[in-house]
Scaffold this motif. Sequence first.
Motif, PDB file in Angstrom:
ATOM      1  N   LEU A  48      -1.456  13.933  -6.033  1.00 13.57           N
ATOM      2  CA  LEU A  48      -2.226  12.759  -5.608  1.00 13.57           C
ATOM      3  C   LEU A  48      -3.018  12.990  -4.324  1.00 13.57           C
ATOM      4  O   LEU A  48      -4.212  12.701  -4.288  1.00 13.57           O
ATOM      5  N   MET A  60      -3.778   6.142   1.953  1.00 12.22           N
ATOM      6  CA  MET A  60      -2.452   5.755   1.457  1.00 12.22           C
ATOM      7  C   MET A  60      -1.550   6.973   1.314  1.00 12.22           C
ATOM      8  O   MET A  60      -0.367   6.923   1.657  1.00 12.22           O
ATOM      9  N   CYS A  61      -2.111   8.086   0.812  1.00 14.94           N
ATOM     10  CA  CYS A  61      -1.301   9.294   0.653  1.00 14.94           C
ATOM     11  C   CYS A  61      -0.873   9.832   2.012  1.00 14.94           C
ATOM     12  O   CYS A  61       0.237  10.349   2.168  1.00 14.94           O
ATOM     13  N   PHE A  81       1.674   2.082  -3.470  1.00 13.60           N
ATOM     14  CA  PHE A  81       0.516   2.157  -4.358  1.00 13.60           C
ATOM     15  C   PHE A  81       0.404   3.511  -5.073  1.00 13.60           C
ATOM     16  O   PHE A  81       0.323   3.560  -6.311  1.00 13.60           O
ATOM     17  N   PRO A  82       0.417   4.653  -4.313  1.00  7.52           N
ATOM     18  CA  PRO A  82       0.273   5.935  -5.020  1.00  7.52           C
ATOM     19  C   PRO A  82       1.400   6.163  -6.031  1.00  7.52           C
ATOM     20  O   PRO A  82       1.161   6.681  -7.124  1.00  7.52           O
ATOM     21  N   MET A  83       2.619   5.715  -5.679  1.00  4.08           N
ATOM     22  CA  MET A  83       3.740   5.932  -6.572  1.00  4.08           C
ATOM     23  C   MET A  83       3.591   5.093  -7.846  1.00  4.08           C
ATOM     24  O   MET A  83       3.934   5.550  -8.934  1.00  4.08           O
ATOM     25  N   TRP A 130       4.397  15.028  -6.725  1.00 10.53           N
ATOM     26  CA  TRP A 130       3.473  13.980  -6.275  1.00 10.53           C
ATOM     27  C   TRP A 130       2.297  14.552  -5.487  1.00 10.53           C
ATOM     28  O   TRP A 130       1.298  13.868  -5.291  1.00 10.53           O
ATOM     29  N   TRP A 187       1.955   7.825   3.150  1.00 10.50           N
ATOM     30  CA  TRP A 187       3.080   8.039   2.241  1.00 10.50           C
ATOM     31  C   TRP A 187       3.785   9.354   2.584  1.00 10.50           C
ATOM     32  O   TRP A 187       4.991   9.401   2.766  1.00 10.50           O
ATOM     33  N   PHE A 195       0.828  -1.214   0.000  1.00  9.42           N
ATOM     34  CA  PHE A 195       0.000   0.000   0.000  1.00  9.42           C
ATOM     35  C   PHE A 195       0.855   1.254   0.000  1.00  9.42           C
ATOM     36  O   PHE A 195       0.460   2.277  -0.527  1.00  9.42           O
ATOM     37  N   LEU A 227      -7.358   5.969  -1.124  1.00 12.55           N
ATOM     38  CA  LEU A 227      -6.210   6.700  -1.671  1.00 12.55           C
ATOM     39  C   LEU A 227      -5.792   7.821  -0.711  1.00 12.55           C
ATOM     40  O   LEU A 227      -4.600   8.079  -0.528  1.00 12.55           O
TER      41      LEU A 227
END
Lengths: 420, 183
Positions: free
Chosen positions: B156, B109-110, A40-42, B153, B113, A37, B106
Amino acid sequence: MLIGIFLLLLLLGLPVALVLADSAIAYIFLSDNSLLFLSFPMQLFGGLERYGLLAIPLFILTGELMNEGGITRRLIAVAAIFVGGLRGGLMYISLLANMMMASIIGSGTAQIAIMTRAMVPEMTRQGYPPAVAAAATAAGGLLSPIIPPSMLFIIYGVLAQVPIGDLFIAGIIPGLMMSAGFLIVIALIGLRQQFPRGKWYNVKEAFHHLAAGLPAALVPLVIVGGIKSGLATPTESAALAALTAFIVGHFFYRELRWNMLAQAFVRAALTSSMILFLIATANVFGWVIIFEKVPQKMAEWLTSLTSDPFYFLLLVNIFLLAVGMVIDGIAALILVVPILLPVAQSVYGIDPIHFGVIVCINVVLGLLTPPVGVGLYLASSVGNVSIARLFMALLPYLFATLAVLLIISWQPVLVTYLLD
Amino acid sequence: MSYKGLDLLADRLVRIETAACGVLVAVLVALILLNVITRAFNVALFWVDELAIQVMVWMAFIGTSVLVRKRGHVSVRLGLEKLSINLQRRISVTVDVLILLFAAGLCVMCWFWYDPLGVVQHGFHFEEFAADTYNFIYQEPTNSLGFPKFWIWLVLPFVSVSMTIHAMANLLDNFSNVALAKC
């Protein structure tokens, strides 16, 4: 398991891009690989960072500008100079204008929409049966993704990592073969039914229409000339084609106004976003199915059936026809190429460009095959004919395309000849 | 937030995003043409290609968000219209929920991240953050643009939030249509 989730989401009518993304997420969950996960965005972002994809918004923009700029009408008039006076003239005009449009527009769906609206009402008014008129025009739209430029070839080129310019050039002979096939079909139908007689232009009118159509010919010249001479990449030729389309529509035809430009930009952006997001999610899906070893399993199964490349291609054709009935165009291409191409290349030694042209023609056929076929629905609503009658009228054209598919599956040189 | 408020927010957002997409396409054309011209004069600019690609990716994701609100993404519609109206509605709500789940997922996840809390805890010392968390998002450079990749990025996290808003608004629209039909 992955396949089951995928099919269920697809049948529910979830957008295909999200089917790919949600199946990937579900797979990561079920396989306890939650570390995935984090990347995932990458992966989603990285799927789009490819130079070749830049050509997609640019070619879509070119199509938008040409259409707004009054190109369709003028190309139809040019086609009428050469075939307008024949019995069944409008049928031939429709085919010829479709060929010319195909060298400007790269999307089958867009071309079927534009051409059926431009041709079918006039054809029915002159006494052609609606199903016959809609079928001839919609079939001509199949040429759009095969005669360069082509959205499908760009996407295939990116997926398969082969030069997009080479694919464009490779599409020329099969595109002409399909055109010839359609020409024969129209002539044969003409023998059975009495089509209305057309009318020739007089010399003065002919010159007028030819002169008006000439600037439009600049666009395909820029595209093919730029790529073939090596002066521009396909992406750069696409930008030059968009610029040419603007100059022709604004300064020569004087129909494309500045305020229409902004709208063309927005439409091009949204259409290409739809395609690009599919590619991004397909990248994520492809990254996940590596863990499932789908291509390897597919390869084992196929090699147990045949070891001959030609029979393999026949199987591929049958499989893709079935896929094309349910999933259309670009989405189908994105789903099947990562699975079938490695098998075709490594097990059967098939040239990826040859394979690409075959896959793209198959995928294009899907636009006109029921139960799901965007082109079929478009043409049936414009022509006001039932799907069943339209499909019956389309059958000869679909068989002609299948014949071309068989011939080029058998003789790869027809695809690669212009490349050498 | 009330249903009307969310609807209004989503519609405003769509308008801004649509305009942004149009501008990004214009920039894209300009950049590629700039590349052709500068190369013809042998003064090619090395950063143009990378910038053009990033402009396209931004356009694609922002456009994706617009298409969620406008329900413009392609889907397979195989025999759905043959089902009963009731079942069709349920499926359509399920689809909206699945879209919302993706958008919200998403977002999450972001969040992990970019890990904003982690960055704050490390006092914005990106190297220490990377050493402690093995998350190298802030270390990744661009090839030719001269600033770190995480700025690019950022589209996103933005799009994931905006898609969540659109998906929620659509779901509520869907519910209120069902409610209307029942009246």
